[in-house]
Design a protein around this motif. Sequence first.
Motif, PDB file in Angstrom:
ATOM      1  N   ARG A   1       0.831  -1.207   0.000  1.00  0.00           N
ATOM      2  CA  ARG A   1       0.000   0.000   0.000  1.00  0.00           C
ATOM      3  C   ARG A   1       0.863   1.254   0.000  1.00  0.00           C
ATOM      4  O   ARG A   1       0.587   2.211  -0.720  1.00  0.00           O
TER       5      ARG A   1
ATOM      6  N   CYS B   1       3.192   1.405  -3.596  1.00  0.00           N
ATOM      7  CA  CYS B   1       2.578   1.688  -4.897  1.00  0.00           C
ATOM      8  C   CYS B   1       1.176   2.277  -4.799  1.00  0.00           C
ATOM      9  O   CYS B   1       0.470   2.340  -5.788  1.00  0.00           O
TER      10      CYS B   1
ATOM     11  N   ILE C   1      -1.647   1.315  -3.370  1.00  0.00           N
ATOM     12  CA  ILE C   1      -2.824   0.455  -3.456  1.00  0.00           C
ATOM     13  C   ILE C   1      -3.552   0.545  -2.123  1.00  0.00           C
ATOM     14  O   ILE C   1      -2.964   0.305  -1.070  1.00  0.00           O
TER      15      ILE C   1
ATOM     16  N   THR D   1      -8.643  -2.276  -2.247  1.00  0.00           N
ATOM     17  CA  THR D   1      -8.115  -3.061  -3.364  1.00  0.00           C
ATOM     18  C   THR D   1      -7.446  -4.335  -2.864  1.00  0.00           C
ATOM     19  O   THR D   1      -7.587  -5.393  -3.472  1.00  0.00           O
TER      20      THR D   1
ATOM     21  N   ILE E   1     -10.307  -6.350 -10.638  1.00  0.00           N
ATOM     22  CA  ILE E   1      -9.501  -5.158 -10.372  1.00  0.00           C
ATOM     23  C   ILE E   1      -9.102  -4.556 -11.702  1.00  0.00           C
ATOM     24  O   ILE E   1      -9.172  -5.207 -12.747  1.00  0.00           O
ATOM     25  N   GLU E   2      -8.683  -3.311 -11.665  1.00  0.00           N
ATOM     26  CA  GLU E   2      -8.307  -2.610 -12.887  1.00  0.00           C
ATOM     27  C   GLU E   2      -6.919  -3.036 -13.354  1.00  0.00           C
ATOM     28  O   GLU E   2      -6.066  -3.416 -12.548  1.00  0.00           O
TER      29      GLU E   2
ATOM     30  N   LYS F   1      -4.643  -1.128 -14.388  1.00  0.00           N
ATOM     31  CA  LYS F   1      -3.613  -0.228 -13.859  1.00  0.00           C
ATOM     32  C   LYS F   1      -3.124  -0.715 -12.493  1.00  0.00           C
ATOM     33  O   LYS F   1      -1.966  -0.516 -12.143  1.00  0.00           O
ATOM     34  N   THR F   2      -3.985  -1.399 -11.737  1.00  0.00           N
ATOM     35  CA  THR F   2      -3.566  -1.978 -10.460  1.00  0.00           C
ATOM     36  C   THR F   2      -2.589  -3.123 -10.699  1.00  0.00           C
ATOM     37  O   THR F   2      -1.586  -3.252  -9.997  1.00  0.00           O
TER      38      THR F   2
ATOM     39  N   LYS G   1       0.699  -1.596 -11.452  1.00  0.00           N
ATOM     40  CA  LYS G   1       1.356  -1.111 -10.240  1.00  0.00           C
ATOM     41  C   LYS G   1       1.974  -2.260  -9.445  1.00  0.00           C
ATOM     42  O   LYS G   1       3.084  -2.128  -8.929  1.00  0.00           O
TER      43      LYS G   1
END
Length: 66
Positions: A22, A25, A27, A31, A41-42, A44-45, A48
Motif C-alpha cells: 500500500r 505503490c 494500493i 483493493t 480489479i483494474e 492499472k492496479t 502497479k
Amino acid sequence: MIVFDRLWETMRQKGVTTYQLREKCGIDSKTVRRLKANDNIETKTLNKLCAALACRLEDIAQYVDD
C-alpha cells in the motif's frame, strides 16, 4: 476466473507485506481486500503490482477454469 494466489506467494518470497504494498505503490486497503477475494480489479492496479514487485503478470495472477 482470475485468481491472485500467486501474488501472495510472490510477496512472501520477496518479503513484501500488504502494508508495504500500500505504501510503495499506493494500493488502498479496499483493493487489497478485492485481491484477497479474487474480485475484479483494474489493469492499472496489475501494472502497479508488477512494477512494485519487479515481476511479471503471471507471477501474480492466474486464469483457472471454474
